[in-house]
Design an enzyme around this catalytic site. Sequence first.
Site, PDB file in Angstrom:
ATOM      1  N   GLU B  64       0.828  -1.209   0.000  1.00 58.40           N
ATOM      2  CA  GLU B  64       0.000   0.000   0.000  1.00 58.40           C
ATOM      3  C   GLU B  64       0.861   1.257   0.000  1.00 58.40           C
ATOM      4  O   GLU B  64       1.841   1.352   0.726  1.00 58.40           O
ATOM      5  CB  GLU B  64      -0.939  -0.003   1.214  1.00 58.40           C
ATOM      6  CG  GLU B  64      -1.861   1.191   1.234  1.00 58.40           C
ATOM      7  CD  GLU B  64      -3.067   0.990   2.162  1.00 58.40           C
ATOM      8  OE1 GLU B  64      -3.646  -0.112   2.128  1.00 58.40           O
ATOM      9  OE2 GLU B  64      -3.406   1.917   2.923  1.00 58.40           O
ATOM     10  N   PHE B  65       0.477   2.206  -0.857  1.00 59.81           N
ATOM     11  CA  PHE B  65       1.177   3.491  -0.943  1.00 59.81           C
ATOM     12  C   PHE B  65       0.159   4.617  -0.831  1.00 59.81           C
ATOM     13  O   PHE B  65      -1.014   4.441  -1.104  1.00 59.81           O
ATOM     14  CB  PHE B  65       1.898   3.609  -2.290  1.00 59.81           C
ATOM     15  CG  PHE B  65       2.940   2.558  -2.514  1.00 59.81           C
ATOM     16  CD1 PHE B  65       4.245   2.744  -2.074  1.00 59.81           C
ATOM     17  CD2 PHE B  65       2.620   1.371  -3.165  1.00 59.81           C
ATOM     18  CE1 PHE B  65       5.215   1.766  -2.297  1.00 59.81           C
ATOM     19  CE2 PHE B  65       3.584   0.389  -3.380  1.00 59.81           C
ATOM     20  CZ  PHE B  65       4.882   0.586  -2.950  1.00 59.81           C
ATOM     21  N   ARG B 158     -15.623   4.289   3.527  1.00 59.60           N
ATOM     22  CA  ARG B 158     -16.482   5.406   3.889  1.00 59.60           C
ATOM     23  C   ARG B 158     -15.693   6.704   3.861  1.00 59.60           C
ATOM     24  O   ARG B 158     -16.106   7.699   3.305  1.00 59.60           O
ATOM     25  CB  ARG B 158     -17.064   5.204   5.298  1.00 59.60           C
ATOM     26  CG  ARG B 158     -18.077   6.284   5.654  1.00 59.60           C
ATOM     27  CD  ARG B 158     -18.455   6.241   7.109  1.00 59.60           C
ATOM     28  NE  ARG B 158     -17.353   6.731   7.940  1.00 59.60           N
ATOM     29  CZ  ARG B 158     -17.400   6.778   9.259  1.00 59.60           C
ATOM     30  NH1 ARG B 158     -18.478   6.345   9.904  1.00 59.60           N
ATOM     31  NH2 ARG B 158     -16.379   7.231   9.942  1.00 59.60           N
ATOM     32  N   GLU B 204     -15.651   3.229  15.715  1.00 58.65           N
ATOM     33  CA  GLU B 204     -16.943   3.893  15.890  1.00 58.65           C
ATOM     34  C   GLU B 204     -18.104   2.917  15.960  1.00 58.65           C
ATOM     35  O   GLU B 204     -19.255   3.332  16.112  1.00 58.65           O
ATOM     36  CB  GLU B 204     -17.182   4.871  14.729  1.00 58.65           C
ATOM     37  CG  GLU B 204     -16.251   6.071  14.788  1.00 58.65           C
ATOM     38  CD  GLU B 204     -16.287   6.894  13.503  1.00 58.65           C
ATOM     39  OE1 GLU B 204     -17.286   6.775  12.768  1.00 58.65           O
ATOM     40  OE2 GLU B 204     -15.323   7.626  13.248  1.00 58.65           O
ATOM     41  N   ASN B 457      18.430   7.313 -21.994  1.00 54.40           N
ATOM     42  CA  ASN B 457      18.458   6.196 -21.048  1.00 54.40           C
ATOM     43  C   ASN B 457      18.428   6.766 -19.643  1.00 54.40           C
ATOM     44  O   ASN B 457      19.417   7.333 -19.203  1.00 54.40           O
ATOM     45  CB  ASN B 457      19.751   5.369 -21.193  1.00 54.40           C
ATOM     46  CG  ASN B 457      19.933   4.826 -22.585  1.00 54.40           C
ATOM     47  OD1 ASN B 457      20.081   5.585 -23.531  1.00 54.40           O
ATOM     48  ND2 ASN B 457      19.931   3.528 -22.717  1.00 54.40           N
ATOM     49  N   THR B 482      26.329   5.613 -29.182  1.00 53.78           N
ATOM     50  CA  THR B 482      25.316   4.558 -29.108  1.00 53.78           C
ATOM     51  C   THR B 482      24.221   4.888 -28.101  1.00 53.78           C
ATOM     52  O   THR B 482      24.491   5.359 -27.004  1.00 53.78           O
ATOM     53  CB  THR B 482      25.961   3.215 -28.715  1.00 53.78           C
ATOM     54  OG1 THR B 482      26.595   3.370 -27.452  1.00 53.78           O
ATOM     55  CG2 THR B 482      26.993   2.791 -29.738  1.00 53.78           C
ATOM     56  N   ILE B 483      22.976   4.615 -28.489  1.00 55.81           N
ATOM     57  CA  ILE B 483      21.867   4.808 -27.547  1.00 55.81           C
ATOM     58  C   ILE B 483      21.051   3.538 -27.338  1.00 55.81           C
ATOM     59  O   ILE B 483      20.177   3.500 -26.486  1.00 55.81           O
ATOM     60  CB  ILE B 483      20.932   5.960 -27.990  1.00 55.81           C
ATOM     61  CG1 ILE B 483      20.305   5.684 -29.351  1.00 55.81           C
ATOM     62  CG2 ILE B 483      21.680   7.296 -28.006  1.00 55.81           C
ATOM     63  CD1 ILE B 483      19.193   6.678 -29.697  1.00 55.81           C
ATOM     64  N   THR B 574       9.976  -8.048 -30.221  1.00 58.34           N
ATOM     65  CA  THR B 574      10.665  -6.806 -30.591  1.00 58.34           C
ATOM     66  C   THR B 574      10.980  -6.808 -32.077  1.00 58.34           C
ATOM     67  O   THR B 574      11.504  -7.779 -32.605  1.00 58.34           O
ATOM     68  CB  THR B 574      11.979  -6.645 -29.801  1.00 58.34           C
ATOM     69  OG1 THR B 574      11.805  -7.144 -28.483  1.00 58.34           O
ATOM     70  CG2 THR B 574      12.379  -5.201 -29.724  1.00 58.34           C
TER      71      THR B 574
END
Lengths: 645, 645
Positions: B64-65, B158, B204, B457, B482-483, B574
Amino acid sequence: MVNETQQPCSASSSSRSDGSSSGSESSKDNSRCSTPVLDADRHERLREKMRRRQDAGDKWFSLEFFPPRTANAAVNLISRFDRMGAGGPLFIDVTWHPAGDPGSDKETSSMIIANTAVNYCGLETILHMTCCNQTKDDITGHLQKAKRLGLKNIMALRGDPAGEEWEEEVDGFNHAVDLVKHIRNEFDDYFDICVAGYPKGHPEAESYEADLRHLKEKVFAGADFIITQLFFRPETFLKFMKDCQAIGITCPIIPGIFPIQGYHSLRQLVKLSKLEVPQEIKDVIEPIKDNDAAIRNYGVELAVSMCRELLDSGMVHGLHFYTLNREVATTEVLKRLGIWREDPRRPLPWAVSAHPKRRVEDVRPIFWASRPKSYIYRTQEWDDFPNGRWGNSSSPAFGELKDYYLFYLKSKSPREELLKMWGEELTGEESVFEVFTCYITGEPNRNGYKVTCMPWNDDPLATETNLLKDQLEKVNRRGILTINSQPNINGKPSTDPIVGWGPSGGYVFQKAYLEFFTSSEIVTALLKVLKKYELRVNYHIVNVKGQNITNAPDLQPNAVTWGIFPGREIIQPTVVDPVSFLSWKDEAFALWIEQWAKLYEEESPSRMIIQYIHDNYYLVNLVDNDFPLENCLWQVVEDTFELLN
Amino acid sequence: MVNETQQPCSASSSSRSDGSSSGSESSKDNSRCSTPVLDADRHERLREKMRRRQDAGDKWFSLEFFPPRTANAAVNLISRFDRMGAGGPLFIDVTWHPAGDPGSDKETSSMIIANTAVNYCGLETILHMTCCNQTKDDITGHLQKAKRLGLKNIMALRGDPAGEEWEEEVDGFNHAVDLVKHIRNEFDDYFDICVAGYPKGHPEAESYEADLRHLKEKVFAGADFIITQLFFRPETFLKFMKDCQAIGITCPIIPGIFPIQGYHSLRQLVKLSKLEVPQEIKDVIEPIKDNDAAIRNYGVELAVSMCRELLDSGMVHGLHFYTLNREVATTEVLKRLGIWREDPRRPLPWAVSAHPKRRVEDVRPIFWASRPKSYIYRTQEWDDFPNGRWGNSSSPAFGELKDYYLFYLKSKSPREELLKMWGEELTGEESVFEVFTCYITGEPNRNGYKVTCMPWNDDPLATETNLLKDQLEKVNRRGILTINSQPNINGKPSTDPIVGWGPSGGYVFQKAYLEFFTSSEIVTALLKVLKKYELRVNYHIVNVKGQNITNAPDLQPNAVTWGIFPGREIIQPTVVDPVSFLSWKDEAFALWIEQWAKLYEEESPSRMIIQYIHDNYYLVNLVDNDFPLENCLWQVVEDTFELLN
């Protein structure tokens, strides 16, 4: 090889390298082929193929056949289509015989023979059509039918007037040009249209020049190319061609070649075509007129030398052969000319249908590997053909088997021959095992006959299957009655003469496959053994009643043949599909009865043996998923036999 | 592994082997999955996944965040999603803060954070939603928006009444049960609904028993499962669970685990939840309240022992963690419990989006490999996602780059940090080469800073790319910037920790790929060299103006990653696609300016250097089609440099 496929998309927007870094403007045009183009041919119409071959300086040939008179002759002609199709004709054409009900559904009609050539043999085909003495409605009806069947090319002819007293009808179809105009009016650009040219002028024409003008009319009315009547001297054709060009005929003109095959056929043809045989030919033939072989040799010689002269002229790019439905002479001429091309490289591992609707088709279940015509027949009503992935097709239904005895699904061999091969009298299941074993080994059976076909395989063992011969023999002897198999292949070049397919520069792969009938006793043992191979081998085991045992992930097809090619998406042309296996099962079991049991008298012991197998055996298929390792399926079978002992 | 995929098709008709030859009746039902199911999870809804994991005896966890306050915190939270997502949570959930405009389009709203988790991080996500003090229209609007964004799960609460004097409204949303009913009324079965359980009873509520009855009402109104409030003793939960079962609550009940992470956070939470901390815990904590590390260690210890007891009880199958948006404590608990599973096996070689519409997606262009969020963003409007074959998708348009500066496309690093990495002052193209080289080597740059990201990147070099490190370093030094790159792979097991993906028992393949920016001088030499490799290497070379040079078969995609799996069709996730390369080109060139040039003053020499590269360099991609041989792309580059010398 990246350049092998030339402009398959007409709306191509990418440019090729010109070796400099300047390049050309890119286009944002997003159109492209919807399928990987394995074979540009498949996506072109005939006139485009012709142009492309001409531009590439690539000589070609085509073959003319006439419709057969009997159903048996039709079966033989279709085999001939398959054999001569292997040499790579650009197209074949089928003549139209008004007397033979050519547009009917008879298995011998021109229409149905052309349909078979396109759909079942995968040959580009021209259907001849004549127009005189026919109503507009008849002709439109024929054309509509041709279109429906997937025919894309028509040879528009006048035809021979019926009766001597033929007169032109006002507004009727009096000349081929009327038919050309009619096709273009009613069908726009759908058909490629071919018309006939007469190198010596049509015998009924006022003059050679008048006939040339008629030809020009036909071309200007919308014909795409011309095939000529036969002729005997190359200079006849070359003069004709120059004369055509001189009056503005620019479409391709294809010389019609008639290899002389016999004295009588020559005389008959000459009579029909009202041509004169040159004296120098008569001089050779007359003395040997009773020696068929000698005449044929001379005919081949003559045709080869004439064709060479035509090709050497630089004006001729393709040769059209009047085969007279015979194979030997034409094939020899083609081989000697070096334009008979038995390319070991198939575009796909199965024969591709030439129907325009089936263009995108590139996936099929493996089950019909030896019965491709049956597969095409049973799927002919499909609206879409699977492309890329079998699982994407919404499991279209297979056509029923009710028409299954149709002539092109029949065995090529007559009953007597089948009885000699499969046994006049069976004495038990073992005699059936023997038949299977003899088919595999190629050895004669106990009565000295070779088993060259089986109900599930109309032809002798495929070259590829030969790789598995020893193992197959062993298992068939013991009652694993194999009907389909392939070895595993871990990346062989796509040009491999035995297992290769697709464009060059690629790699082909296979998973090992084995399909067989076997007894429930063996199945019980097999299932125990398969537990050991659970992670590696997928199986489907089914009996005639549809009891079905499998470990396959739910209803997913398993790709068993695939290829990786430069610059293309992956092609996976063969799958083991659990859903269509159940349709195949019906067909495979029915063949026991329809083709084998019915050879014998009802209630005869032989028939009861086949009936017993049909009722009690299982049809099994096995896939070894671990294609890089040694095929484990033989071990599976070995383990099964061991367990039984 | 054939059994790994369990019932992905609900209408499955094939039966599995039971080890006997009896089998079961086959069905003629033709329904099946339209796509190969690589990962059954992808096709199930949350409650089905939960059931399947429970049936398989497979323990799971969820996280949980809460939504962050600032945009920068949002960027950090998303990185945390990616990192914690790697451990394999069954789902995450995002809380709803009425005060923070939770349904808005702000990058910090609950709605947008949940959207990011589903669509960009590929995480199954539950969005909390509270109902009190809200109109029906507001709530319906929120739910519609959630549905539109691809959210499939709602935690119905609620919420805390605003102000002290809250009174129930007639016909209003006074209780969570009203929201549950509303969701089921308006959205039928579209959402999976979760509700909150209070192991000690809601503070409650009139009584513990009354609260149990409320919970039962919520479940009977349509909730699918329950997550509990935190608790401090395992017996609290186990008693609660038994009490629930006793009154007929049979849905899954997931204990909420709160690893104590600090004195203050504990106090705050206890205050909010009105829970009492047991004396034995207070006794430990009070003396060490200023020692954060000690408290966290204790908290981890306590959580591990409580979780172990819960799991050992046999009643608990999943654990829900209140992370407080922190990573360390929860991750440690999960690792110690052995349920943190960093599976090297990805379902596909790229991160799969969890959006229900994208389920079938299994092909993407390689270009966005390092920018998957950008790819998802730019394709979010697509109606269909490519499946099986990229070439079958009708080239859907890529979204414009106008919103390209949106926060999830922004660099994670602030300007100052980027300047340190990429150079406060550039002196020429060579200083740019240096930056690329330092990114590859991991060595500090001349100012002592490591270059951990590049405009293309956002993360350090991928493990797989590390295989190519030495060669990459060499070529970057010389101006081949290069990428993107991948090595060739000729059939490695799908379980390979570096290059594997997909189900086990398969084999994965790759063609070598190299993508880089380089000068027109190098391109001129490269094109000469490429002539030698014409049959083997496909290339696309384009500059910012769109001048495009390629030898690829017209507009056809080239598959560069594919996998062969047992019992499945082939997956080719790919491709190098010539059409989308032009969209990628725009993005890749724009990154020079947007991310790099704009760090510098206008007209500054540094900015002009980047601008020059942007205006004059080419973007090049190369594919070596001969994947079974040694990668030839390094030789191509080597030859190019040689030619230049």
